[in-house]
Design a protein around this motif. Structure first.
Motif, short mmCIF file in Angstrom:
data_model
loop_
_atom_site.label_atom_id
_atom_site.label_comp_id
_atom_site.label_asym_id
_atom_site.label_seq_id
_atom_site.Cartn_x
_atom_site.Cartn_y
_atom_site.Cartn_z
N TYR A 150 -5.85 -1.12 5.90
CA TYR A 150 -5.18 -2.43 5.22
C TYR A 150 -4.29 -1.24 5.36
O TYR A 150 -3.46 -2.45 5.23
CB TYR A 150 -6.94 -2.80 3.78
N VAL A 151 -4.62 -0.53 3.94
CA VAL A 151 -3.14 0.07 4.06
C VAL A 151 -2.34 0.61 4.43
O VAL A 151 -0.63 -0.02 4.80
CB VAL A 151 -3.18 1.55 3.16
N PHE A 153 -16.33 -4.50 -0.32
CA PHE A 153 -15.85 -2.72 -1.51
C PHE A 153 -17.01 -3.96 -2.83
O PHE A 153 -18.26 -3.06 -2.73
CB PHE A 153 -14.97 -2.61 -1.94
N VAL A 154 -17.23 -5.12 -3.27
CA VAL A 154 -18.10 -4.84 -4.04
C VAL A 154 -19.45 -5.05 -3.57
O VAL A 154 -20.19 -4.61 -4.27
CB VAL A 154 -17.28 -6.80 -4.54
N TRP A 178 -10.25 10.55 -0.07
CA TRP A 178 -9.28 10.29 -0.94
C TRP A 178 -9.07 9.86 -1.58
O TRP A 178 -8.83 10.18 -2.91
CB TRP A 178 -8.19 9.02 0.17
N ILE A 179 -9.78 8.36 -2.37
CA ILE A 179 -9.82 8.09 -3.68
C ILE A 179 -11.45 8.02 -3.78
O ILE A 179 -11.97 6.62 -4.16
CB ILE A 179 -8.85 6.82 -3.86
N PRO A 180 -12.07 9.03 -4.26
CA PRO A 180 -13.68 8.62 -4.64
C PRO A 180 -14.10 6.74 -5.71
O PRO A 180 -14.79 6.74 -5.31
CB PRO A 180 -14.10 9.67 -5.69
N ALA A 181 -13.61 7.32 -6.78
CA ALA A 181 -13.82 5.82 -7.56
C ALA A 181 -13.89 4.96 -6.64
O ALA A 181 -14.56 3.91 -6.83
CB ALA A 181 -12.05 5.84 -8.34
N PHE A 182 -12.77 4.38 -5.44
CA PHE A 182 -13.27 3.42 -4.79
C PHE A 182 -13.86 3.58 -3.16
O PHE A 182 -14.35 2.58 -3.03
CB PHE A 182 -12.10 2.45 -4.24
N PHE A 201 -10.45 0.99 4.02
CA PHE A 201 -9.40 0.78 2.59
C PHE A 201 -7.78 1.46 3.77
O PHE A 201 -7.20 0.73 3.68
CB PHE A 201 -9.81 1.26 2.03
N VAL A 225 -11.34 -7.09 1.82
CA VAL A 225 -11.08 -6.17 1.63
C VAL A 225 -12.03 -5.82 -0.01
O VAL A 225 -13.30 -4.99 0.25
CB VAL A 225 -10.47 -5.02 1.92
N ILE A 226 -11.78 -6.36 -0.63
CA ILE A 226 -11.93 -6.69 -2.32
C ILE A 226 -13.97 -6.99 -1.94
O ILE A 226 -14.19 -6.12 -2.83
CB ILE A 226 -11.23 -7.10 -2.52
N GLY A 227 -13.53 -7.94 -1.36
CA GLY A 227 -15.27 -8.61 -1.11
C GLY A 227 -16.00 -8.23 -0.95
O GLY A 227 -17.14 -7.63 -1.15
N THR A 266 -6.54 9.49 -7.24
CA THR A 266 -8.36 10.22 -7.70
C THR A 266 -7.87 10.48 -9.43
O THR A 266 -9.05 9.83 -10.08
CB THR A 266 -8.13 11.03 -6.93
N PRO A 322 0.61 -0.71 -0.34
CA PRO A 322 0.40 0.16 -0.08
C PRO A 322 1.12 1.58 -0.11
O PRO A 322 1.77 1.35 0.37
CB PRO A 322 -1.41 -0.31 1.60
N LEU A 359 -12.96 -9.48 -8.38
CA LEU A 359 -14.31 -10.28 -7.91
C LEU A 359 -15.50 -9.98 -7.82
O LEU A 359 -16.28 -11.18 -7.98
CB LEU A 359 -13.66 -9.58 -6.77
N PHE A 378 -15.98 2.20 1.95
CA PHE A 378 -15.19 1.30 2.69
C PHE A 378 -15.62 1.99 3.87
O PHE A 378 -14.65 1.19 4.96
CB PHE A 378 -13.88 1.08 2.70
#
Lengths: 558, 438, 539, 99, 121
Positions: free
Chosen positions: C143-144, C191-192, C71-75, C140, C187-189, A545, A462, A478, C203
């Motif tokens: 995790y990071v 999120f999905v 932070w990362i709006p996409a995720f 997230f 974590v990805i799970g 981003t 990360p 996934l 997150f």
């Protein structure tokens, strides 16, 4: 004679401006190569190449910010849509550090490429003339000095034994002579090919772009100034295997043409959607096509060239190849999968599962056994290709944007990494054996820190771009129901981390060998390239981003 | 004027030929070619003889006409030798490979217009293909294989070098040849030889495309390895070139191929530029002159004229040095024909697309650009340092900067007059020391 | 308060950067250590302030001092921090231990080519990242940081550790990294799942908690397992523990304290913060499995601890036993046991730190970690032996020491729900007393032996026991002079820990008070009826 | 004669080429096998053009020829270069790059 | 359409038959007198050097270069022919395209020329 059935194609010059700029620049570059005197050639060519790349990049930016709609142009040969623009931007952005690395003259005197015979001849001429003067001087009484100088020359000769001083000096003279400046047109042509490759909307264009991008690369691989045999060997291997795989691609194209009576991706998709034609042609064609594409992307069992070529080619070429080829190849893979075979995805995906797993496992496991840094990175690239395939197989918007992002992130990391590899040098060129890197952290903390950071990025830790990219790809996979693959990918990541760590261990936890390699002080070009790569790797890890936003919501045309 | 068959008419005519007619045509052409070859050998010797103030062969038959037949027969009864080092199969097949294309190329040459043979309406042409010109080019390309393989299979240095030279020469000049043909095709709009001839009913292409014609004529000589471009067989350097090791009938086949090729290319030149079987201008005004069997006369007359030029050249010009020869091909003929071709194409398109005024404007701009470009060309050769110095590599090659010692002054004066003769002999090792690095 | 929280996170990182910059210069080394210490001291002060501001009212929000930046709006990722009771106590523990560790390490001999500045930088970096790990309220981000904390620790072990440090460092890294990656899958799970359930991927812990709890069991279990794998490796539960003894033994003492005292708590902390609230159904379903592992850990750790001859490995194995207890408490699902576990985390940190420090001081004198090389240390260094005893007793949870309260709470709370496991675990206590006292006896009591005599390096063993045989006592003064008891600085170093052990042993109230609301919240999130309130047994 | 037979022929040629690439050891022979594969594809293209009744395949064959030619040029120059350095074109002798 | 090619094949067959007959007949018609020297490669009377055995001989690089250049220009021609045939249909667009195409090749040509690729020493 045969009447022309179709009207003249219309050309949207605005859309294909980047391609035109790069390919036109390549042609002009050839002309410059012909017309300029060799003394200024290198400098002018470098400036020109950078200019072309930057102009292309600007064109991409203008196009993508102008909000112009996605179009297919040139009679449907090129599709300039969101992903294409993103890939173009990626390629051109990656080309800047690559070109800088290629043009570097500070690390290796005269650059990393085979010396230009013209300049070389002149240099030796001069040397000979000086020799003659010295000889005259010696006869007229200045013997002592000249003899001493000759002796010194002998000692400094690269492999001094059995060589007289004059020869040693000549060799030194030739060491500083600039390499072939043809690399610039080569790079531009390759770049142009890549641009077309990932925007090609029909298979024939794709095939030709494939060759346009490959052929200069084959040549570039064989041009190393040091370790000539290895370099040429890598060129031959790359060439033979590359040509072999492109023949497969072509046969696939032919079968698909037979199936759909067209090589346009959209037509193939349509034909596949509702046809009574034999599927053997479709899937045979797909399989062969994929072999060719996978080869270029150095995926899975089609990776055999990768380590050899990565190791043998001049490192700056490897950097260019590793970063840009992968981008272009996966761009094409994405497009082919999505546009042409999206409708039949359930019938072929199983095979690709196997390919992806094979790629990841091969890359990670064989990477463990490597003792050469460049080979190690090569195997890591194979593993990464497997990860990328995960995103590419997803055929969802998320998968697309994730793969695009991954490509950008991986490209910058790799370029910077190879730039760093080129700095660690032994008496005969780059010292790429792992043992040579022992204790680098002590000898050159900055280089070691940068390598460590990039290695961590490759491992997917990360706060580096590698993590963000992996995250994006895995979540896309996934979400598309590829849970087992993601698990495999994660396990493989852990395995792969081992060999990245091994290098870090060597650099920091081992004592440097007494006669170990030196770390060259990079010139401005290399410094800029490496810095760029490292900074982008960091930025994409911490604040991804902007790029993610750009990649998000892109979709293929057709 | 005579009626001009519409494009494709000859094809439909020939497509209706019964098989026996085809057989007859094939046989006739074959025999004709053999006869022409025999005649040519005699003709060449006689003409060259005359040019050199001597009678030439005049013993066998009337005017020595049977001399070449006698030579041919003699060849047949010579011992057939195959060197030990030769590659058997290839050595055997090479002469065949060189002779077959020479004959095949004749299939598409139109000898005359529509005639009636045994009540069957047909054209005086074995076949008319929509890609006729390509057949000619293909045949001349394939012919190279015969030469290369002959030299390669002989297992001997002179033939090898000879064949290489020959191949290099043929392919070099084939480019110029092909490019000059394109100009013709541009105007005829067809690759069919019959159509091309028909298209020339309003004017021969030699007038319309003089540059192409000249290039074609020069390349033709290069393509057939004839003097002054007969370097592959340069006796003074390479003994006999690629056929050094050949004897008896195999040698005869090469000989035959060379002459047939000469005739073929002459016929092609006639077809492409001199209006084929059409009568020359003042005669063409006579009605009926372009019908029936008459055109055969015009056709062979023109062809013979070309052949005479061949002989004339041989009698007049000294052999060229190899580098001069290649320079001519690569640095003059090809660029000139490319530029010419683009010019022709541009004019042709502009004529249909633009009005006269527009053409004048465009032409004026082009002229200005050309003049500007011409002003930019430096007056003299580039300065010395700008030239590419000799190549130096790691490989054990002999030094390339071997200076030829200066001739003593006295001798130079004496030799000055005969410079041309000498040039031919100065090229020793042109092939062997050519290991440049580029 | 959020500003303070952010400062807590950033301050050590800035300190690390400053020290890192200074690491290049030999002459700045001492200054760098001082600067580092200064930063950690300021952190400590900040923690005290935060602690005083922390509201323990029942109606206080789940997370206090929260702040959240996109932070990362996409995720759907945001940089979100917040404190609950458990996180606060962990951060407090962290802030207490780091200055002590830094002071201790100042007297350490470093391997050639390493600088104290670098060491300080790595410790501070670990501290900063750990604060983030405990305070993150975005999965997230958690995790990071969870992965990021590996890096300074990796270098800490690899650069400053013992002879087999390379092996240990890589092993540590790979185990943790693998665990982290498996967690990443979950974590990805998550999120999905959130993407499909909530319409937009997020997150945010709170949002996810609300969502994930409703996931079907079949989805919860794999997700649970992913998180569990990472945490089980981190807080070594038994089959995943093998990296710990190596890492613990090879790391420098300071590193070991950070590693076992704090870093591993992330695992148990993760159980409490993530596995239980996010996957209650799966947690309930799989609790027997976890409990089994926990109990095995208790016994196994105790047994292996008894078998060790290396002092640092010994401490590492005792920790495995303790982590078993903590896991037992967590998965027994009662407010008492969970509170006990949370408290145990703090106490174990203190005891282990104490134990390691004492061991470190011993090694500094004897030059070896091999306990067979020591004997009768108490005669040469009575204070040291005394400190060892305090630490050891705290470790085996003697009443009156801090650990007692927590262990007792765990057993008490677990019994109603899981009597069988609890009883077996109790056996572990007996073992613990055994091994600890045995070690004490072997090294501290009896005649002087080995390294304690010569006090210089492992090779001294052979030259060992001559004095005892002759009965001549004059040698003893000489050795004592060389082996030396604790000096003033060392005593000062240990004092705060001893104080904490005793104070928390008698007055755990303040800490429990902070923990209680969070424990209650966790209980409600798990959704198991609390046997304590059911049976009306007041704690 | 059904055009399918040409498809079979081209497949056969392609296979021969592919096997040749894998089996032969001389770089130039390998290279020629690759060219054989390309030309087999040309045959396929032209046959399909006939079967489908469209010109596309024939035009594509042109492009393939061009590409093949360019490949020849590049390939020959690389092989020449290595030949001049090592004096052999056997693929087996190229063994510097392993593992 | 294919019928038009039949005469071509016949012609080919006849010429090939004639050629094959000639080469086959040659050894039988002519005399045979054995002489070792005759079977050696021709080398102006000296012992033949073993170098250029069939196929194994070294070939000067310039020939390869010429061959490569030929291939490139030949390919250029391949595109020029269809253009020439269809020039009227293609019009201005075709012209521009072909000029660009030729110019591209011309660049390469200029390069080769300048770098001495066309020089024979």
């Amino acid at each position: 004679m045969s009447p022309l059935t179709s009207a003249m194609p219309t050309i949207d010059y605005g859309a294909i401006a980047p391609v035109l700029i790069v390919l036109g620049g390549a042609c002009v570059s050839v002309l410059l190569e012909a017309l300029l005197p060799w003394r200024v050639r290198g400098r002018v060519q470098l400036g020109f190449t950078l200019l072309v790349v930057v102009a292309g990049l600007l064109a991409v930016i203008v196009r993508s910010t102008s909000g112009a709609p996605a179009v297919t142009t040139l009679a449907g040969a090129l599709a300039v849509d969101g992903p294409a623009l993103f890939l173009w931007g990626t390629l051109l952005a990656l080309a800047i550090p690559s070109v800088l690395l290629l043009a570097d003259r500070s690390v290796e005197p005269g650059g990393a490429f085979v010396a230009d015979p013209v300049a070389l001849g002149e240099a030796e001429e001069k040397e000979k003339a000086r020799e003659a003067r010295v000889a005259v001087g010696a006869r007229s009484g200045g013997g002592g000095r000249s003899r001493a100088r000759t002796g010194g020359g002998d000692g400094a000769g690269r492999d001094g034994a059995g060589r007289d001083g004059g020869r040693g000096r000549a060799l030194r003279a030739r060491d500083t002579v600039e390499g072939h400046t043809e690399i610039h047109p080569f790079v531009l042509f390759a770049l142009g090919g890549m641009l077309v490759f990932c925007a090609a909307d029909d298979l024939l264009t794709m095939f030709i772009a494939l060759e346009v991008l490959s052929l200069p690369l084959y040549l570039l691989c064989g041009l190393a100034r040091r370790k000539r045999l290895m370099s040429q060997e890598s060129a031959v291997k790359y060439f033979l295997l590359g040509a072999f795989s492109s023949a497969f691609f072509l046969y696939g194209l032919a079968l698909l043409y037979g199936y759909a009576d067209s090589v346009k991706l959209a037509d193939i998709s349509q034909a596949a959607a509702g046809s009574l034609r034999p599927d053997s042609l479709l899937f045979g064609g797909l399989a062969l096509l994929v072999v060719g594409l996978m080869f270029k992307a150095s995926v899975g069992p089609f990776h055999t060239w990768t380590p050899d070529v990565y190791q043998g080619a001049p490192t700056s070429v490897t950097a260019f190849m590793a970063a840009c080829t992968k981008v272009a190849a996966f761009g094409a893979i994405l497009r082919v999968f999505t546009v042409a075979f999206g409708s039949t995805v359930w019938e072929w995906r199983g095979v690709l599962w196997a390919v992806a797993i094979a790629s990841m496992v091969i890359g990670a496991v064989l990477g463990l056994t490597q003792t050469d840094v460049k080979r190690m990175i090569a195997y890591s690239s194979v593993a990464h290709a497997g990860f990328l395939l995960l995103g590419a197989m997803a055929i969802t918007p998320a998968g697309l944007s994730a793969t695009l992002f991954y490509l950008l992130a991986y490209g910058f990391t790799t370029v910077a990494l190879f730039g760093l590899v080129s700095l660690v040098r032994g008496p005969d060129g780059e010292a790429t054996h792992l043992s040579a890197w022992a204790g680098l952290g002590k000898r050159s903390p900055v280089v070691a820190a940068a390598v460590t950071f990039l290695m961590l990025a490759l491992a997917g830790i990360p706060l580096t771009s590698g993590f963000t990219a992996k995250f994006a790809v895995f979540s896309a996979a996934l979400a598309d129901g590829m849970t087992p693959l993601v698990i495999v990918a994660l396990v493989v990541s852990a395995v792969a981390a081992f060999f990245y760590l091994r290098l870090i261990v060597l650099m920091y936890f081992s004592e440097p060998a007494a006669d170990g390699p030196t770390v060259s002080v990079p010139g401005p070009f290399t410094t800029v390239a490496i810095t760029l790569g490292v900074v982008v790797t960091l930025l994409l890890g911490v604040v991804p981003t902007a790029v993610l936003g750009w990649a998000d919501g892109l979709s293929f045309l057709g | 004027m005579n009626p001009v068959p519409p494009p494709g008419y000859t094809q439909s005519l020939i497509a209706d030929d019964p098989f026996w007619l085809t057989l007859i045509k094939v046989l006739v052409i074959f025999v004709l070619l053999m006869l022409i070859t025999l005649f040519m050998i005699w003709f060449e010797r006689r003409v060259v003889g005359r040019m050199q103030q001597r009678p030439g062969p005049n013993w066998n038959g009337p005017f020595g006409l049977l001399q070449s037949l006698a030579d041919g027969l003699k060849l047949a009864f010579k011992e057939d030798i195959r060197p030990v080092l030769a590659d058997k199969a290839v050595f055997f097949i090479a002469p065949v490979l060189s002779v077959v294309p020479a004959f095949v190329a004749w299939s598409v040459i139109p000898l005359g217009p529509e005639v009636s043979i045994f009540g069957e309406q047909t054209a005086l042409q074995l076949t008319d293909l929509p890609v006729g010109v390509l057949v000619v080019l293909a045949c001349s390309s394939i012919g190279v294989y015969g030469i290369v393989l002959a030299g390669w299979a002989s297992g001997s240095p002179y033939p090898l070098l000879g064949s290489l030279r020959s191949a290099a020469q043929v392919i070099s000049y084939e480019l110029a040849l092909g490019l000059s043909i394109i100009a013709v095709v541009l105007y005829a709009g067809s690759l069919s030889t019959a159509d091309i001839v028909a298209a020339q009913s309003t004017g021969w292409y030699v007038w319309l495309l003089p540059v192409s014609f000249m290039i074609f004529a020069v390349s033709m000589v290069g393509e057939t390895n004839r003097a002054p471009f007969d370097l592959p067989e340069a006796e003074s350097e390479l003994v006999g070139g690629f056929h050094t090791e050949y004897s008896s009938l195999k040698f005869a086949l090469f000989f035959l191929a060379e002459y047939v090729n000469m005739v073929t290319l002459s016929a092609v030149a006639t077809t492409l530029f001199l209006g084929g079987w059409m009568a020359p201008w003042p005669l063409s005004l006579i009605p009926g002159v372009n019908e029936g069997w008459w055109p055969l006369l015009w056709f062979f007359g023109k062809t013979l004229a070309f052949l005479f030029v061949y002989v004339w050249l041989r009698g007049t010009l000294p052999r060229q040095r190899y580098d001069q020869f290649m320079r001519l091909g690569w640095k003059l003929l090809i660029p000139v024909s490319l530029v010419w071709l683009m010019l022709v194409a541009t004019l042709r398109v502009l004529r249909t697309e633009l009005t006269t005024g527009q053409i004048l404007v465009v032409g004026g701009i082009a002229l200005v650009i050309l003049v500007g470009a011409a002003l930019l060309i430096p007056d003299q050769a580039p300065p010395e340092e700008d030239k590419e110095p000799p190549v130096i590599t790691d490989y054990p090659v002999p030094p390339l900067d071997l200076a030829v010692p200066e001739t003593p002054k006295r001798r130079r004066r004496a030799v000055a007059g005969k410079r041309d003769d000498q040039q031919a002999t100065e090229t020793v090792g042109a092939g062997t020391s050519g290991e440049g690095d580029r | 308060m959020s500003a303070l929280l952010l400062a807590l996170l950033l301050l050590p990182l800035i300190g690390a950067a400053v020290c890192g910059v200074m690491a290049g210069r030999e002459n700045l080394d001492r200054a760098a250590r001082a600067v580092g210490l200064g930063f950690s001291a300021v952190s400590l002060v900040l923690v005290v302030i935060v602690w005083s501001l922390f509201s323990t009212a029942p109606d206080a929000p789940r997370f206090q001092g929260s702040l959240s930046v996109e932070w990362i709006p996409a995720f759907g990722v945001s940089f979100a921090l917040g404190l609950d009771g458990i996180a606060l106590t962990m951060i407090a523990l962290l802030s207490v231990l780091v200055p002590i560790v830094l002071v201790f390490a100042a007297a350490d001999k470093l391997p050639p080519g390493r600088t104290g500045a670098g060491f300080t930088a790595l410790i501070l970096a670990t501290q900063g990242v750990l604060v983030g790990v405990f305070a993150a309220t975005d999965v997230f981000l958690f995790y990071v940081l969870f992965e990021a904390m590996l890096i300074p620790m990796y270098f800490l072990i690899g650069r400053f550790g013992g002879p087999r440090r390379q092996y240990a460092a890589v092993k540590f890294f790979l185990y943790s990294f693998l665990g982290g990656l498996i967690m990443l899958a979950s974590v990805i799970g998550l999120f999905v799942a959130s993407d499909t359930r909530l319409g937009q991927g997020t997150f945010d812990w709170t949002a996810l908690q609300g969502m994930a709890a409703q996931l079907p069991l079949s989805t919860q279990i794999p997700l649970f397992l992913g998180f569990f794998a990472a945490f089980a490796i981190k807080a070594p539960l038994v089959p995943f523990h093998t990296w710990l003894p190596d890492a613990g033994a090879e790391a420098p003492i300071a590193g070991s304290i950070i590693l076992l005292g704090l870093l591993d708590k992330v695992g148990t902390f993760g159980f409490l913060r993530y596995t239980l609230p996010l996957f209650p159904a799966a947690s309930r379903e799989l609790a027997p499995l976890v409990l089994t592992l926990a109990v095995i850990g208790v016994l196994y750790g105790a047994l292996l601890a008894a078998a060790q001859t290396d002092l640092k490995r010994f401490v590492a194995y005792t920790s495995i036993a303790h982590f078993g207890f903590i896991a037992l408490g967590i998965f027994a699902f009662s407010s008492q046991s969970i509170a006990g576990s949370a408290l145990y985390m703090v106490n174990h940190g203190i005891s282990t730190a104490m134990l390691f420090l004492v061991v470190g001081l011993l090694i500094r004198r004897g030059g070896t970690a091999d306990m067979t090389e020591y004997g009768g240390v108490g005669r040469a260094a009575p204070l040291l032996a005394g400190m060892f005893l305090v630490a050891g007793l705290s470790t085996i949870a003697l009443p009156g020491t801090n650990s007692f309260i927590s262990e007792f709470l765990v057993l008490l709370g677990s019994f109603p729900n899981q009597p069988a496991f609890t009883v077996i675990a109790t056996v572990g206590i007996v073992f613990a007393a055994l091994y600890m006292l045995w070690v004490f006896q072997r090294t501290m009591t009896g005649p002087l032996r080995g390294a304690a005599v010569v006090g210089d390096g492992p090779g001294a063993a052979s030259a060992a026991t001559f004095g005892t045989e002759t009965g001549d006592d004059s040698w003893m003064r000489r050795t004592t002079a060389r082996f030396g008891d604790l000096n003033r600085g060392e005593i000062a170093l240990l004092t705060p820990l001893v104080a904490l052990i005793l104070v928390l042993g008698f007055f755990p109230g303040p800490v429990l008070e902070v923990l209680d609301p969070t424990v209650a919240a966790t209980m409600s999130e798990v959704g198991v009826p609390d046997p304590v309130t059911q049976n009306g047994v007041a704690r | 004669m059904s055009p399918t037979i040409y498809l079979l022929l081209s497949a056969l040629l392609f296979a021969i080429g592919a096997v040749g690439v894998l089996v032969r050891r001389n770089a130039i022979v390998v290279f020629m096998c690759i060219e054989l594969m390309l030309n087999a594809v040309n045959l396929t293209l032209v046959t399909f053009a006939r079967i489908n009744g469209s010109l596309g395949g024939q035009i594509m064959a042109f492009f393939v020829m061009v590409v093949a030619a360019a490949e020849v040029v590049v390939g020959l120059s690389i092989i020449m270069a290595i030949f001049r350095t090592r004096r052999t074109t056997s693929v087996d002798d190229a063994n510097l790059l392993k593992y | 359409m294919l019928d038009l090619y039949v005469p071509l094949i016949v012609m080919f067959a006849l010429a090939a038959a004639f050629g094959l007959f000639s080469v086959t007949a040659a050894p039988f018609i002519g005399p045979r007198r054995y002489n070792r020297a005759k079977l050696d490669a021709y080398e102006c009377g000296i012992e033949p050097s073993p170098q250029p055995i069939a196929g194994g001989g070294r070939i000067p690089v310039a020939y390869y270069l010429t061959a490569m250049l030929f291939i490139l220009f030949d390919i250029e021609m391949v595109f020029l022919y269809p253009f020439a045939v269809n020039i009227d249909a293609l019009g201005l667009f075709g012209l521009v395209e072909i000029v660009l195409f030729v110019a591209t090749v011309a660049f390469a040509y200029a390069y080769v020329w300048r770098r001495g690729g066309l020089d024979w020493s």
